[in-house]
Design a protein around this motif. Structure first.
Motif, PDB file in Angstrom:
ATOM      1  N   ILE A 159       0.835  -1.205   0.000  1.00  0.00           N
ATOM      2  CA  ILE A 159       0.000   0.000   0.000  1.00  0.00           C
ATOM      3  C   ILE A 159       0.865   1.248   0.000  1.00  0.00           C
ATOM      4  O   ILE A 159       0.574   2.227  -0.696  1.00  0.00           O
ATOM      5  CB  ILE A 159      -0.948  -0.006   1.214  1.00  0.00           C
ATOM      6  CG1 ILE A 159      -1.844  -1.248   1.178  1.00  0.00           C
ATOM      7  CG2 ILE A 159      -1.796   1.254   1.250  1.00  0.00           C
ATOM      8  CD1 ILE A 159      -2.686  -1.366  -0.054  1.00  0.00           C
ATOM      9  N   VAL A 160       1.963   1.242   0.775  1.00  0.00           N
ATOM     10  CA  VAL A 160       2.837   2.407   0.866  1.00  0.00           C
ATOM     11  C   VAL A 160       3.649   2.591  -0.416  1.00  0.00           C
ATOM     12  O   VAL A 160       4.197   3.660  -0.646  1.00  0.00           O
ATOM     13  CB  VAL A 160       3.757   2.268   2.110  1.00  0.00           C
ATOM     14  CG1 VAL A 160       4.788   3.358   2.195  1.00  0.00           C
ATOM     15  CG2 VAL A 160       2.907   2.270   3.367  1.00  0.00           C
ATOM     16  N   GLY A 161       3.724   1.582  -1.252  1.00  0.00           N
ATOM     17  CA  GLY A 161       4.410   1.720  -2.531  1.00  0.00           C
ATOM     18  C   GLY A 161       5.751   1.037  -2.600  1.00  0.00           C
ATOM     19  O   GLY A 161       6.423   1.114  -3.637  1.00  0.00           O
ATOM     20  N   ILE A 162       6.166   0.371  -1.521  1.00  0.00           N
ATOM     21  CA  ILE A 162       7.470  -0.276  -1.509  1.00  0.00           C
ATOM     22  C   ILE A 162       7.532  -1.377  -2.562  1.00  0.00           C
ATOM     23  O   ILE A 162       8.531  -1.533  -3.277  1.00  0.00           O
ATOM     24  CB  ILE A 162       7.773  -0.850  -0.114  1.00  0.00           C
ATOM     25  CG1 ILE A 162       7.662   0.240   0.953  1.00  0.00           C
ATOM     26  CG2 ILE A 162       9.149  -1.484  -0.087  1.00  0.00           C
ATOM     27  CD1 ILE A 162       8.553   1.422   0.724  1.00  0.00           C
ATOM     28  N   SER A 163       6.467  -2.165  -2.677  1.00  0.00           N
ATOM     29  CA  SER A 163       6.446  -3.229  -3.672  1.00  0.00           C
ATOM     30  C   SER A 163       6.491  -2.666  -5.090  1.00  0.00           C
ATOM     31  O   SER A 163       7.102  -3.276  -5.992  1.00  0.00           O
ATOM     32  CB  SER A 163       5.182  -4.087  -3.492  1.00  0.00           C
ATOM     33  OG  SER A 163       5.198  -4.745  -2.240  1.00  0.00           O
ATOM     34  N   ALA A 164       5.879  -1.511  -5.307  1.00  0.00           N
ATOM     35  CA  ALA A 164       5.941  -0.885  -6.629  1.00  0.00           C
ATOM     36  C   ALA A 164       7.367  -0.447  -6.949  1.00  0.00           C
ATOM     37  O   ALA A 164       7.828  -0.584  -8.085  1.00  0.00           O
ATOM     38  CB  ALA A 164       4.984   0.306  -6.692  1.00  0.00           C
ATOM     39  N   GLY A 165       8.076   0.081  -5.950  1.00  0.00           N
ATOM     40  CA  GLY A 165       9.476   0.439  -6.162  1.00  0.00           C
ATOM     41  C   GLY A 165      10.333  -0.769  -6.466  1.00  0.00           C
ATOM     42  O   GLY A 165      11.210  -0.727  -7.331  1.00  0.00           O
ATOM     43  N   ALA A 166      10.082  -1.873  -5.738  1.00  0.00           N
ATOM     44  CA  ALA A 166      10.824  -3.100  -6.016  1.00  0.00           C
ATOM     45  C   ALA A 166      10.516  -3.621  -7.414  1.00  0.00           C
ATOM     46  O   ALA A 166      11.415  -4.060  -8.143  1.00  0.00           O
ATOM     47  CB  ALA A 166      10.471  -4.156  -4.972  1.00  0.00           C
ATOM     48  N   GLY A 167       9.244  -3.588  -7.800  1.00  0.00           N
ATOM     49  CA  GLY A 167       8.875  -4.031  -9.138  1.00  0.00           C
ATOM     50  C   GLY A 167       9.493  -3.171 -10.228  1.00  0.00           C
ATOM     51  O   GLY A 167       9.919  -3.677 -11.266  1.00  0.00           O
ATOM     52  N   ALA A 168       9.571  -1.853  -9.983  1.00  0.00           N
ATOM     53  CA  ALA A 168      10.191  -0.963 -10.968  1.00  0.00           C
ATOM     54  C   ALA A 168      11.673  -1.266 -11.112  1.00  0.00           C
ATOM     55  O   ALA A 168      12.209  -1.290 -12.234  1.00  0.00           O
ATOM     56  CB  ALA A 168       9.981   0.491 -10.548  1.00  0.00           C
ATOM     57  N   GLY A 169      12.357  -1.508  -9.975  1.00  0.00           N
ATOM     58  CA  GLY A 169      13.773  -1.849 -10.060  1.00  0.00           C
ATOM     59  C   GLY A 169      14.004  -3.167 -10.772  1.00  0.00           C
ATOM     60  O   GLY A 169      14.900  -3.284 -11.620  1.00  0.00           O
ATOM     61  N   ALA A 170      13.183  -4.182 -10.436  1.00  0.00           N
ATOM     62  CA  ALA A 170      13.334  -5.483 -11.095  1.00  0.00           C
ATOM     63  C   ALA A 170      13.015  -5.395 -12.579  1.00  0.00           C
ATOM     64  O   ALA A 170      13.705  -6.002 -13.413  1.00  0.00           O
ATOM     65  CB  ALA A 170      12.421  -6.504 -10.418  1.00  0.00           C
ATOM     66  N   THR A 171      11.999  -4.632 -12.945  1.00  0.00           N
ATOM     67  CA  THR A 171      11.641  -4.487 -14.354  1.00  0.00           C
ATOM     68  C   THR A 171      12.743  -3.790 -15.133  1.00  0.00           C
ATOM     69  O   THR A 171      12.996  -4.118 -16.299  1.00  0.00           O
ATOM     70  CB  THR A 171      10.329  -3.710 -14.479  1.00  0.00           C
ATOM     71  OG1 THR A 171       9.311  -4.360 -13.713  1.00  0.00           O
ATOM     72  CG2 THR A 171       9.875  -3.622 -15.919  1.00  0.00           C
ATOM     73  N   THR A 172      13.418  -2.841 -14.505  1.00  0.00           N
ATOM     74  CA  THR A 172      14.535  -2.155 -15.165  1.00  0.00           C
ATOM     75  C   THR A 172      15.608  -3.138 -15.590  1.00  0.00           C
ATOM     76  O   THR A 172      16.107  -3.103 -16.726  1.00  0.00           O
ATOM     77  CB  THR A 172      15.129  -1.095 -14.230  1.00  0.00           C
ATOM     78  OG1 THR A 172      14.121  -0.142 -13.875  1.00  0.00           O
ATOM     79  CG2 THR A 172      16.286  -0.370 -14.902  1.00  0.00           C
ATOM     80  N   VAL A 173      15.971  -4.033 -14.680  1.00  0.00           N
ATOM     81  CA  VAL A 173      17.002  -5.018 -14.998  1.00  0.00           C
ATOM     82  C   VAL A 173      16.491  -6.025 -16.019  1.00  0.00           C
ATOM     83  O   VAL A 173      17.210  -6.407 -16.956  1.00  0.00           O
ATOM     84  CB  VAL A 173      17.484  -5.720 -13.713  1.00  0.00           C
ATOM     85  CG1 VAL A 173      18.411  -6.881 -14.041  1.00  0.00           C
ATOM     86  CG2 VAL A 173      18.182  -4.732 -12.802  1.00  0.00           C
ATOM     87  N   LEU A 174      15.257  -6.478 -15.871  1.00  0.00           N
ATOM     88  CA  LEU A 174      14.709  -7.482 -16.790  1.00  0.00           C
ATOM     89  C   LEU A 174      14.651  -6.971 -18.225  1.00  0.00           C
ATOM     90  O   LEU A 174      14.879  -7.729 -19.174  1.00  0.00           O
ATOM     91  CB  LEU A 174      13.311  -7.894 -16.333  1.00  0.00           C
ATOM     92  CG  LEU A 174      13.249  -8.847 -15.130  1.00  0.00           C
ATOM     93  CD1 LEU A 174      11.820  -8.979 -14.650  1.00  0.00           C
ATOM     94  CD2 LEU A 174      13.809 -10.207 -15.505  1.00  0.00           C
ATOM     95  N   LEU A 175      14.357  -5.687 -18.407  1.00  0.00           N
ATOM     96  CA  LEU A 175      14.204  -5.147 -19.749  1.00  0.00           C
ATOM     97  C   LEU A 175      15.492  -4.583 -20.327  1.00  0.00           C
ATOM     98  O   LEU A 175      15.704  -4.630 -21.546  1.00  0.00           O
ATOM     99  CB  LEU A 175      13.129  -4.060 -19.748  1.00  0.00           C
ATOM    100  CG  LEU A 175      11.705  -4.508 -19.396  1.00  0.00           C
ATOM    101  CD1 LEU A 175      10.743  -3.333 -19.463  1.00  0.00           C
ATOM    102  CD2 LEU A 175      11.236  -5.624 -20.324  1.00  0.00           C
ATOM    103  N   LEU A 176      16.357  -4.058 -19.468  1.00  0.00           N
ATOM    104  CA  LEU A 176      17.553  -3.376 -19.967  1.00  0.00           C
ATOM    105  C   LEU A 176      18.833  -4.174 -19.783  1.00  0.00           C
ATOM    106  O   LEU A 176      19.780  -4.002 -20.556  1.00  0.00           O
ATOM    107  CB  LEU A 176      17.699  -2.005 -19.286  1.00  0.00           C
ATOM    108  CG  LEU A 176      16.517  -1.049 -19.446  1.00  0.00           C
ATOM    109  CD1 LEU A 176      16.810   0.274 -18.751  1.00  0.00           C
ATOM    110  CD2 LEU A 176      16.201  -0.825 -20.921  1.00  0.00           C
ATOM    111  N   ALA A 177      18.900  -5.026 -18.748  1.00  0.00           N
ATOM    112  CA  ALA A 177      20.125  -5.787 -18.486  1.00  0.00           C
ATOM    113  C   ALA A 177      19.764  -7.167 -17.953  1.00  0.00           C
ATOM    114  O   ALA A 177      20.106  -7.511 -16.816  1.00  0.00           O
ATOM    115  CB  ALA A 177      21.030  -5.038 -17.513  1.00  0.00           C
TER     116      ALA A 177
END
Length: 365
Positions: free
Chosen positions: A127-145
């Protein structure tokens, strides 16, 4: 005369201080209540262990295992068979089941940490958005590296900690207000979603299909490397949470009293927030942001064993929720197969709305 003297004598025995019997009776009642709560906790842990064992067996046995000789199922679960049994049981079913169990425990632990620290059932990592931040970081690596070694878990933890720092900094004005914390988290979660959508616009179709799992939340395709990450993360987070149990207990009495008892409240608060973010990020890096598990695990545990002992039971509840949802997602009629996160959202979203509606106007906790 003898009757008058007898009636004037004190009720307590000679030499007994006034109030001793009352203190003794009070202590006896407290001990009896503590023993009753301990028995209740042991019973709840036992029942949840049995439920988890049954769900684990069901997850392994259901869904296409009928083509495997029943005599090969148990040996194959421990990697002692080859061929079809090894592929279906040891390489697909066992990692999926264990990933659901371990990630659910991490989500439950993260939610219990936040709820106990802030004393608000709305303040959870998703709810606070921590999981969204984790998902954004993981998606960055999955798509770019995608070839970066251990890049996905590390990026997920980094993304969650960065978002946690922003949420905490923006929520401190005039003191830590839990509603401001939730609203700031929801806003920054929207920013993370927009960033993830921008990454999707730059990626090819195959990379998008791989990364979509992080947005929905699913244990499908998890291998033994992911299970090892979850297991190590759960052990480390559980040990750290045990070390923070005493500061959390003192802070539940209020910041001033906790400071008087020797607890460094600002340091302990940051440590608990960081630990909860790390637990949620590790689970998210492997199975994606399975929503609302951290939100409902703590309240369910509190109803089972009481609020003061819910902290230790919440990981068991979270594990049962994710593993049970995954069994249903694979085998339920009419709806299967669906991602695990779909079912947890169907259960958790109405509960979140109910929590919002029942809050008193002007309440801060």
């Amino acid at each position: 005369m003898k009757l008058l003297i007898r009636s004037a004598a004190p009720d307590s025995a000679p030499g007994t201080e006034p109030g001793t019997e009352l203190r003794t009776a009070t202590l006896a009642r407290l001990r009896a209540d503590r023993r009753a709560r301990s028995r209740r906790t042991v019973l709840a842990v036992t029942v949840l262990t049995v439920v988890l064992t049954g769900l684990l067996v069901a997850s392994v046995l259901l869904g296409g295992v009928g083509r495997v000789d029943p005599a090969d199922v148990l040996p194959a679960a421990f990697g002692m068979r080859t061929g079809l049994a090894d592929y279906m049981i040891f390489r697909i079913r066992m990692p999926r089941a264990l990933a659901a169990l371990l990630s659910g425990a991490l989500f439950g632990l993260a939610g219990a940490l936040y709820q106990r620290l802030i004393r608000n059932p709305l303040a959870t990592p998703d709810i606070v958005g921590i999981s969204a931040g984790a998902g954004a970081g993981a998606t960055t690596v999955l798509l770019l590296a995608p070839a970066l070694p251990f890049g996905t878990p590390l990026a997920a933890v980094a993304g969650s900690l960065v978002l946690l720092g922003l949420v905490y900094a923006l929520s401190l004005r005039g003191g830590l207000n839990t509603y401001r914390l939730v609203l700031v988290g929801i806003g920054l979660s929207g920013v993370c979603t927009a960033y993830t959508n921008y990454l999707f616009s730059l990626a090819d179709q195959h990379s998008i299909a791989v990364a979509m799992r992080w947005l929905i939340g699913s244990v499908n395709g998890v291998d033994w490397t992911g299970v090892s990450t979850l297991a190590i993360g759960l052990v480390v987070c559980a040990l750290c949470a045990a070390r923070l149990g005493r500061p959390l207990g003192s802070m539940s009495l209020g910041d001033e009293l906790a400071t008087g008892l020797g607890t460094s409240v600002p340091r302990a608060r940051v440590a608990v927030l960081a630990l909860g973010a790390a637990a949620a990020a590790l689970a998210t890096s492997v199975v994606g942001p399975i929503g609302f598990v951290s939100l409902i695990s703590g309240p369910i545990a509190a109803r089972l064993v009481g609020a003061d002992r819910a902290f230790g039971l919440a990981p068991f509840v979270g594990a049962a929720l994710v593993l049970g949802a995954d069994v249903l997602a694979q085998n339920a009629p009419l709806i299967s197969p669906v991602p695990t996160g779909v079912l947890t959202a169907l259960l958790g979203a109405p509960y979140f709305v109910w929590l919002i509606l029942r809050r008193r106007p002007g309440a801060t906790s």
